[in-house]
Design a protein around this motif. Structure first.
Motif, PDB file in Angstrom:
ATOM      1  N   ALA A  33      24.123  75.958  65.155  1.00  0.00           N
ATOM      2  CA  ALA A  33      24.053  77.358  64.730  1.00  0.00           C
ATOM      3  C   ALA A  33      23.446  77.427  63.337  1.00  0.00           C
ATOM      4  O   ALA A  33      23.583  76.501  62.538  1.00  0.00           O
ATOM      5  N   ALA A  34      22.775  78.519  63.058  1.00  0.00           N
ATOM      6  CA  ALA A  34      22.182  78.700  61.743  1.00  0.00           C
ATOM      7  C   ALA A  34      23.288  78.680  60.686  1.00  0.00           C
ATOM      8  O   ALA A  34      24.367  79.226  60.890  1.00  0.00           O
ATOM      9  N   LYS A  35      22.983  78.029  59.582  1.00  0.00           N
ATOM     10  CA  LYS A  35      23.990  77.909  58.525  1.00  0.00           C
ATOM     11  C   LYS A  35      24.120  79.220  57.771  1.00  0.00           C
ATOM     12  O   LYS A  35      23.137  79.869  57.469  1.00  0.00           O
ATOM     13  N   GLU A  36      25.351  79.578  57.496  1.00  0.00           N
ATOM     14  CA  GLU A  36      25.589  80.764  56.684  1.00  0.00           C
ATOM     15  C   GLU A  36      25.272  80.421  55.235  1.00  0.00           C
ATOM     16  O   GLU A  36      25.448  79.294  54.794  1.00  0.00           O
ATOM     17  N   PRO A  37      24.815  81.408  54.481  1.00  0.00           N
ATOM     18  CA  PRO A  37      24.470  81.135  53.080  1.00  0.00           C
ATOM     19  C   PRO A  37      25.716  80.860  52.253  1.00  0.00           C
ATOM     20  O   PRO A  37      26.812  81.305  52.586  1.00  0.00           O
ATOM     21  N   LEU A  38      25.521  80.131  51.185  1.00  0.00           N
ATOM     22  CA  LEU A  38      26.617  79.863  50.251  1.00  0.00           C
ATOM     23  C   LEU A  38      26.792  81.053  49.321  1.00  0.00           C
ATOM     24  O   LEU A  38      25.827  81.739  48.962  1.00  0.00           O
ATOM     25  N   TRP A  39      28.034  81.268  48.910  1.00  0.00           N
ATOM     26  CA  TRP A  39      28.349  82.387  48.007  1.00  0.00           C
ATOM     27  C   TRP A  39      27.567  82.265  46.706  1.00  0.00           C
ATOM     28  O   TRP A  39      27.028  83.240  46.198  1.00  0.00           O
ATOM     29  N   ARG A  40      27.475  81.049  46.175  1.00  0.00           N
ATOM     30  CA  ARG A  40      26.777  80.864  44.891  1.00  0.00           C
ATOM     31  C   ARG A  40      25.299  81.226  45.013  1.00  0.00           C
ATOM     32  O   ARG A  40      24.696  81.716  44.062  1.00  0.00           O
ATOM     33  N   ASP A  41      24.691  81.001  46.193  1.00  0.00           N
ATOM     34  CA  ASP A  41      23.297  81.389  46.390  1.00  0.00           C
ATOM     35  C   ASP A  41      23.153  82.908  46.388  1.00  0.00           C
ATOM     36  O   ASP A  41      22.218  83.454  45.795  1.00  0.00           O
ATOM     37  N   LEU A  42      24.072  83.586  47.052  1.00  0.00           N
ATOM     38  CA  LEU A  42      24.016  85.040  47.120  1.00  0.00           C
ATOM     39  C   LEU A  42      24.202  85.676  45.752  1.00  0.00           C
ATOM     40  O   LEU A  42      23.452  86.579  45.368  1.00  0.00           O
ATOM     41  N   VAL A  43      25.200  85.196  45.005  1.00  0.00           N
ATOM     42  CA  VAL A  43      25.465  85.743  43.668  1.00  0.00           C
ATOM     43  C   VAL A  43      24.280  85.467  42.752  1.00  0.00           C
ATOM     44  O   VAL A  43      23.839  86.348  42.000  1.00  0.00           O
ATOM     45  N   GLY A  44      23.733  84.266  42.820  1.00  0.00           N
ATOM     46  CA  GLY A  44      22.569  83.925  42.007  1.00  0.00           C
ATOM     47  C   GLY A  44      21.371  84.799  42.325  1.00  0.00           C
ATOM     48  O   GLY A  44      20.663  85.260  41.421  1.00  0.00           O
ATOM     49  N   ASP A  45      21.161  85.069  43.612  1.00  0.00           N
ATOM     50  CA  ASP A  45      20.053  85.943  44.006  1.00  0.00           C
ATOM     51  C   ASP A  45      20.232  87.344  43.453  1.00  0.00           C
ATOM     52  O   ASP A  45      19.272  87.966  42.984  1.00  0.00           O
ATOM     53  N   VAL A  46      21.460  87.848  43.502  1.00  0.00           N
ATOM     54  CA  VAL A  46      21.725  89.191  42.980  1.00  0.00           C
ATOM     55  C   VAL A  46      21.471  89.227  41.478  1.00  0.00           C
ATOM     56  O   VAL A  46      20.823  90.157  40.969  1.00  0.00           O
ATOM     57  N   LEU A  47      21.952  88.219  40.757  1.00  0.00           N
ATOM     58  CA  LEU A  47      21.730  88.181  39.302  1.00  0.00           C
ATOM     59  C   LEU A  47      20.243  88.143  38.976  1.00  0.00           C
ATOM     60  O   LEU A  47      19.764  88.887  38.117  1.00  0.00           O
ATOM     61  N   ARG A  48      19.521  87.276  39.659  1.00  0.00           N
ATOM     62  CA  ARG A  48      18.083  87.144  39.380  1.00  0.00           C
ATOM     63  C   ARG A  48      17.341  88.431  39.730  1.00  0.00           C
ATOM     64  O   ARG A  48      16.496  88.900  38.962  1.00  0.00           O
ATOM     65  N   ARG A  49      17.655  89.024  40.890  1.00  0.00           N
ATOM     66  CA  ARG A  49      16.983  90.254  41.296  1.00  0.00           C
ATOM     67  C   ARG A  49      17.219  91.369  40.279  1.00  0.00           C
ATOM     68  O   ARG A  49      16.295  92.100  39.917  1.00  0.00           O
ATOM     69  N   GLU A  50      18.470  91.489  39.805  1.00  0.00           N
ATOM     70  CA  GLU A  50      18.793  92.540  38.830  1.00  0.00           C
ATOM     71  C   GLU A  50      18.081  92.279  37.494  1.00  0.00           C
ATOM     72  O   GLU A  50      17.550  93.204  36.884  1.00  0.00           O
ATOM     73  N   ARG A  51      18.061  91.032  37.067  1.00  0.00           N
ATOM     74  CA  ARG A  51      17.379  90.694  35.804  1.00  0.00           C
ATOM     75  C   ARG A  51      15.893  91.015  35.883  1.00  0.00           C
ATOM     76  O   ARG A  51      15.325  91.620  34.967  1.00  0.00           O
ATOM     77  N   LEU A  52      15.273  90.647  36.992  1.00  0.00           N
ATOM     78  CA  LEU A  52      13.841  90.903  37.155  1.00  0.00           C
ATOM     79  C   LEU A  52      13.560  92.395  37.300  1.00  0.00           C
ATOM     80  O   LEU A  52      12.533  92.886  36.806  1.00  0.00           O
ATOM     81  N   ALA A  53      14.462  93.131  37.954  1.00  0.00           N
ATOM     82  CA  ALA A  53      14.290  94.577  38.082  1.00  0.00           C
ATOM     83  C   ALA A  53      14.329  95.257  36.714  1.00  0.00           C
ATOM     84  O   ALA A  53      13.648  96.270  36.506  1.00  0.00           O
TER      85      ALA A  53
END
Length: 136
Positions: A33-53
């Motif tokens: 089955a496809a692996k679910e994403p890690l929490w740290r990846d999701l939080v990091g993506d949100v931080l980076r997206r907000e910083r870049l926005a």
């Protein structure tokens, strides 16, 4: 009398002999089955997206959060599992509360994992979660 076994090699043909139908291929184990994403990846993506926005640099946000720039970079890339204090400081530096950051990460988790859960069924409603659980 000798107890020696005959030295016969077992031959496994690569192709079926001519004139004989090929045996059906063996069924292997099911695809993982496809692996679910890690929490740290999701939080990091949100931080980076907000910083870049906000068009802010990594150094600017790290300084405002009073954490090192290399550490913030590692958190954004999902390489480090940041403590709640670090996440709260980074969120605050971006004008977010810790709850806002985690709610966005949870929304991303639901969005990403809903692809795996339904198996492409139309009309099936994805599970919705109103709560959040964090373990440190």
């Amino acid at each position: 009398m000798s107890n020696r076994l005959p030295n016969d090699a077992r031959v496994v043909p690569l192709r079926p002999p001519a004139g004989r139908p090929a045996a059906p291929p063996r069924q292997g184990p099911p695809a993982p089955a496809a692996k679910e994403p890690l929490w740290r990846d999701l939080v990091g993506d949100v931080l980076r997206r907000e910083r870049l926005a906000q068009e802010r640099t990594l150094k600017d946000v790290a300084d405002a959060a009073r954490i090192s720039m290399p550490y913030l970079s590692e958190v954004e890339r999902g390489r480090k599992e940041a403590s709640s204090e670090v996440l709260a400081a980074a969120a605050q530096a971006l004008g977010l509360g810790l709850g806002d950051l985690l709610a966005r990460a949870q929304g991303e988790l639901v969005r990403v994992t809903s692809r795996y859960a339904g198996g492409g069924r139309r009309g099936a409603q994805a599970a919705s979660y109103d709560g959040m659980c964090l373990a440190a």
